[in-house]
Design a protein around this motif. Structure first.
Motif, PDB file in Angstrom:
ATOM      1  N   SER A  43      50.933  27.816 -65.698  1.00 42.96           N
ATOM      2  CA  SER A  43      51.394  27.852 -64.316  1.00 42.96           C
ATOM      3  C   SER A  43      52.616  28.733 -64.134  1.00 42.96           C
ATOM      4  CB  SER A  43      51.711  26.436 -63.827  1.00 42.96           C
ATOM      5  OG  SER A  43      50.568  25.622 -63.885  1.00 42.96           O
ATOM      6  N   VAL A  44      53.403  28.881 -65.185  1.00 41.19           N
ATOM      7  CA  VAL A  44      54.629  29.679 -65.076  1.00 41.19           C
ATOM      8  C   VAL A  44      54.299  31.115 -64.702  1.00 41.19           C
ATOM      9  CG1 VAL A  44      56.634  30.559 -66.324  1.00 41.19           C
ATOM     10  CG2 VAL A  44      55.878  28.210 -66.688  1.00 41.19           C
ATOM     11  N   GLY A  45      53.296  31.699 -65.351  1.00 34.94           N
ATOM     12  CA  GLY A  45      52.910  33.083 -65.067  1.00 34.94           C
ATOM     13  C   GLY A  45      52.484  33.279 -63.630  1.00 34.94           C
ATOM     14  N   GLY A  46      51.880  32.243 -63.039  1.00 32.72           N
ATOM     15  CA  GLY A  46      51.395  32.366 -61.676  1.00 32.72           C
ATOM     16  C   GLY A  46      52.429  32.045 -60.608  1.00 32.72           C
ATOM     17  N   GLY A  90      49.721  20.131 -71.232  1.00 31.04           N
ATOM     18  CA  GLY A  90      50.541  21.183 -71.830  1.00 31.04           C
ATOM     19  C   GLY A  90      50.140  22.558 -71.359  1.00 31.04           C
ATOM     20  N   VAL A  91      48.842  22.817 -71.292  1.00 29.82           N
ATOM     21  CA  VAL A  91      48.362  24.144 -70.888  1.00 29.82           C
ATOM     22  C   VAL A  91      48.597  24.386 -69.396  1.00 29.82           C
ATOM     23  CG1 VAL A  91      46.268  25.523 -70.584  1.00 29.82           C
ATOM     24  CG2 VAL A  91      46.740  24.435 -72.784  1.00 29.82           C
ATOM     25  N   VAL A  92      48.440  23.344 -68.565  1.00 26.07           N
ATOM     26  CA  VAL A  92      48.749  23.503 -67.141  1.00 26.07           C
ATOM     27  C   VAL A  92      50.207  23.910 -66.979  1.00 26.07           C
ATOM     28  CG1 VAL A  92      49.056  22.281 -64.954  1.00 26.07           C
ATOM     29  CG2 VAL A  92      46.970  21.954 -66.269  1.00 26.07           C
ATOM     30  N   GLY A  96      56.052  21.960 -56.120  1.00 27.17           N
ATOM     31  CA  GLY A  96      55.045  22.480 -57.040  1.00 27.17           C
ATOM     32  C   GLY A  96      55.596  22.640 -58.439  1.00 27.17           C
ATOM     33  N   TYR A  97      56.839  23.125 -58.519  1.00 24.98           N
ATOM     34  CA  TYR A  97      57.451  23.314 -59.836  1.00 24.98           C
ATOM     35  C   TYR A  97      57.836  21.977 -60.471  1.00 24.98           C
ATOM     36  CZ  TYR A  97      58.256  27.429 -62.619  1.00 24.98           C
ATOM     37  OH  TYR A  97      58.115  28.427 -63.543  1.00 24.98           O
ATOM     38  N   VAL A  98      58.156  20.974 -59.641  1.00 22.10           N
ATOM     39  CA  VAL A  98      58.387  19.622 -60.177  1.00 22.10           C
ATOM     40  C   VAL A  98      57.117  19.123 -60.874  1.00 22.10           C
ATOM     41  CG1 VAL A  98      58.694  17.190 -59.516  1.00 22.10           C
ATOM     42  CG2 VAL A  98      60.253  18.927 -58.647  1.00 22.10           C
ATOM     43  N   PHE A  99      55.964  19.421 -60.256  1.00 18.04           N
ATOM     44  CA  PHE A  99      54.698  19.007 -60.877  1.00 18.04           C
ATOM     45  C   PHE A  99      54.483  19.726 -62.210  1.00 18.04           C
ATOM     46  CE2 PHE A  99      50.088  19.544 -61.513  1.00 18.04           C
ATOM     47  CZ  PHE A  99      49.702  18.197 -61.531  1.00 18.04           C
ATOM     48  N   ILE A 100      54.868  21.007 -62.279  1.00 22.91           N
ATOM     49  CA  ILE A 100      54.748  21.750 -63.541  1.00 22.91           C
ATOM     50  C   ILE A 100      55.608  21.097 -64.624  1.00 22.91           C
ATOM     51  CG2 ILE A 100      55.246  23.962 -64.674  1.00 22.91           C
ATOM     52  CD1 ILE A 100      54.577  25.339 -61.999  1.00 22.91           C
ATOM     53  N   GLY A 101      56.848  20.741 -64.270  1.00 21.04           N
ATOM     54  CA  GLY A 101      57.714  20.051 -65.224  1.00 21.04           C
ATOM     55  C   GLY A 101      57.182  18.675 -65.576  1.00 21.04           C
ATOM     56  N   GLY A 114      39.869  23.058 -70.254  1.00 18.83           N
ATOM     57  CA  GLY A 114      39.585  24.055 -69.226  1.00 18.83           C
ATOM     58  C   GLY A 114      39.344  23.414 -67.877  1.00 18.83           C
ATOM     59  N   ILE A 115      38.589  22.315 -67.871  1.00 13.37           N
ATOM     60  CA  ILE A 115      38.350  21.594 -66.614  1.00 13.37           C
ATOM     61  C   ILE A 115      39.658  21.028 -66.080  1.00 13.37           C
ATOM     62  CG2 ILE A 115      37.172  19.596 -65.606  1.00 13.37           C
ATOM     63  CD1 ILE A 115      34.949  20.045 -67.737  1.00 13.37           C
ATOM     64  N   GLY A 116      40.459  20.446 -66.967  1.00 12.00           N
ATOM     65  CA  GLY A 116      41.750  19.898 -66.561  1.00 12.00           C
ATOM     66  C   GLY A 116      42.680  20.963 -66.015  1.00 12.00           C
ATOM     67  N   SER A 117      42.640  22.161 -66.587  1.00 11.51           N
ATOM     68  CA  SER A 117      43.496  23.250 -66.127  1.00 11.51           C
ATOM     69  C   SER A 117      43.117  23.689 -64.722  1.00 11.51           C
ATOM     70  CB  SER A 117      43.398  24.438 -67.088  1.00 11.51           C
ATOM     71  OG  SER A 117      43.884  24.091 -68.360  1.00 11.51           O
ATOM     72  N   VAL A 118      41.810  23.746 -64.448  1.00  6.63           N
ATOM     73  CA  VAL A 118      41.353  24.107 -63.103  1.00  6.63           C
ATOM     74  C   VAL A 118      41.863  23.095 -62.086  1.00  6.63           C
ATOM     75  CG1 VAL A 118      39.327  24.364 -61.630  1.00  6.63           C
ATOM     76  CG2 VAL A 118      39.327  25.362 -63.914  1.00  6.63           C
ATOM     77  N   ILE A 119      41.735  21.805 -62.416  1.00  4.80           N
ATOM     78  CA  ILE A 119      42.196  20.747 -61.512  1.00  4.80           C
ATOM     79  C   ILE A 119      43.715  20.817 -61.336  1.00  4.80           C
ATOM     80  CG2 ILE A 119      42.402  18.237 -61.227  1.00  4.80           C
ATOM     81  CD1 ILE A 119      39.751  17.999 -62.797  1.00  4.80           C
ATOM     82  N   GLY A 120      44.435  21.022 -62.448  1.00  8.22           N
ATOM     83  CA  GLY A 120      45.887  21.071 -62.396  1.00  8.22           C
ATOM     84  C   GLY A 120      46.403  22.193 -61.529  1.00  8.22           C
ATOM     85  N   ASN A 121      45.821  23.383 -61.668  1.00 10.26           N
ATOM     86  CA  ASN A 121      46.270  24.525 -60.865  1.00 10.26           C
ATOM     87  C   ASN A 121      45.926  24.342 -59.385  1.00 10.26           C
ATOM     88  OD1 ASN A 121      47.512  26.662 -62.642  1.00 10.26           O
ATOM     89  ND2 ASN A 121      45.653  26.279 -63.785  1.00 10.26           N
ATOM     90  N   TYR A 122      44.802  23.679 -59.123  1.00 14.90           N
ATOM     91  CA  TYR A 122      44.459  23.368 -57.733  1.00 14.90           C
ATOM     92  C   TYR A 122      45.482  22.400 -57.142  1.00 14.90           C
ATOM     93  CZ  TYR A 122      42.034  21.354 -53.739  1.00 14.90           C
ATOM     94  OH  TYR A 122      41.717  20.923 -52.478  1.00 14.90           O
TER      95      TYR A 122
END
Length: 414
Positions: free
Chosen positions: A235-238, A229-231, A385-390, A349-357
């Motif tokens: 990710s939208v802001g970035g 959820g946080v990823v 990339g946006y498909v991955f966000i969705g 936090g660890i998951g978010s780092v991996i997700g954004n990478y």
């Protein structure tokens, strides 16, 4: 004691507690989001390149995760009141040190301290919310996080405004801006100091140790829900402005305007949907809201430029995920909320780092398939990339569905 006197004292204490949490989230939003306008000036002053800047921000993220990892221990040993005051005080102190930093090593150390305070503050505010919002938990958690969203939205504007002011013939620079903004951390220290927070007196024998919590399948499902959820949220802001500019050739003002609409939807959802989560249940809300966000994102991609508004509408679904998960934790782990929140947020936090990478890797990897047409490759990469966000939002919904089934089977549905 006269019941009326007791009630007045309780109401006064509850008001002080709410002031600590709500103002605390405003300060948290400021401290995290004033860096945007300051970063170009910091680079110019210290002569650092993008790699050095990236290293600085990475180290700060490490400091943030480090603080998340030890805050529960400090809370158990010294109490949530002490930890809250320390977090606010540390952030104010970091503002002074940033103001005094004339060399890059001193600045980076001061900035690292600020992120230690940020990490402590996020955990402390989550624990405070879990302890004091025992009624209408979904509503109050979403309202508290609305203040974070509100301050995050205006923080870059205020920071830019401050750095354009001239006081006594001197223009405010980025150091003075940080000093002024972080000095605001002193404000929530006042209600925190005069408040009484329940929960610190829970005897150790009534607490479930972390090793036992980690054997709870529900805890790991909550970790996955929050991480995906946080990823999807962050990710939208970035990536949204970047996507609209490069895929649809929008100008910066139009692309930034769509991002502003996203944050408007995001903030209004946290302000208005809290009572809905209380009414229909937290786990069911997570399924519906994250699923809605994912579907909006896929609709935006498939419908092309004319469907870009769905990127913004996705904010309605993703905004309540974090505060609603905090409400689940507060209800599911009432005596171990500090330990559970610290563990879950650290893993998130660890998951978010991996997700954004992974988002960056997916974009670059997809571009590689279109070497003959670099522009088409860029567009397809951004779309992938946006498909991955969705997809992250959809996975969040699926994990929420698993949590719903798990808790319903055990008769623990929230």
């Amino acid at each position: 004691m006269d019941p009326q006197v007791k009630s007045k004292r309780f109401n006064r204490n509850y008001a002080l507690q709410m002031a600590t949490v709500f103002v605390g989230f405003i300060i948290f939003g400021f401290s995290e989001n004033i860096k945007g306008p300051a970063i170009p000036r910091i680079q110019s002053d210290f002569g650092i390149d993008e790699m050095q800047l990236g290293t600085l921000l990475s180290l700060n993220s490490l400091g943030y995760l480090l603080a998340c990892s030890f805050t529960a221990f400090l809370t158990r040993k010294l109490g949530i009141k002490f930890v809250s005051l320390t977090a606010f005080g540390g952030m104010a102190a970091s503002g002074v040190l940033i103001f005094l930093s004339k060399s890059y090593p001193l600045f980076s150390s001061s900035y690292f301290l600020m992120y230690i305070g940020n990490g402590m503050l996020e955990i402390a505010l989550a624990i405070l919310g879990a302890r004091i919002f025992v009624r209408n938990t979904g509503t109050m958690m979403n309202l508290a996080h609305f203040f974070y969203g509100l301050s995050s939205t205006v923080a870059p504007i205020i920071a830019s405004g401050l750095m354009s002011l001239t006081i006594f013939g001197n223009t405010v620079d980025w150091r003075e801006m940080y000093l002024i903004m972080l000095a605001l951390s002193i404000i929530p220290m006042v209600p925190a100091f005069f408040s009484r927070f329940a929960g610190d007196e829970t005897p150790p024998e009534h607490r479930v140790p972390l090793t036992s919590l980690m054997r709870d399948r529900g805890l790991w499902l909550i970790v996955l829900i929050l991480s995906f959820g946080v990823v999807s949220e962050m990710s939208v802001g970035g990536w949204l402005v970047n996507f609209l500019e490069k895929a649809y050739h929008w100008n910066t003002a139009s692309a930034s305007g769509m991002l502003s609409i996203f944050f408007l939807c995001f903030s209004l959802a946290r302000l208005l949907l809290g009572p809905v989560t209380d009414k229909i249940g937290f786990t069911l809300s997570l399924i519906i809201l994250s699923g809605f966000s994912g579907l909006c994102t896929f609709t935006a991609i498939l419908s092309g430029e004319q469907g870009a508004i769905f990127f913004a509408l996705a904010g309605i679904g993703i905004a309540p995920i974090y505060p609603t998960v905090m409400a689940v934790i507060a209800k599911r782990y009432p005596n171990e909320s500090d330990t559970a929140i610290t563990f879950i947020v650290t893993m998130m936090g660890i998951g978010s780092v991996i997700g954004n990478y992974l988002i960056g890797a997916i974009i670059d990897g997809t571009k590689g398939f279109y070497e003959a047409n670099s522009q088409l490759g860029l567009v397809r990469g951004l779309q992938a990339g946006y498909v991955f966000i969705g997809l992250c939002a959809i996975i969040c919904a699926l994990m929420s569905l698993l949590l719903y089934g798990f808790m319903k089977k055990r008769g623990e549905l929230l």
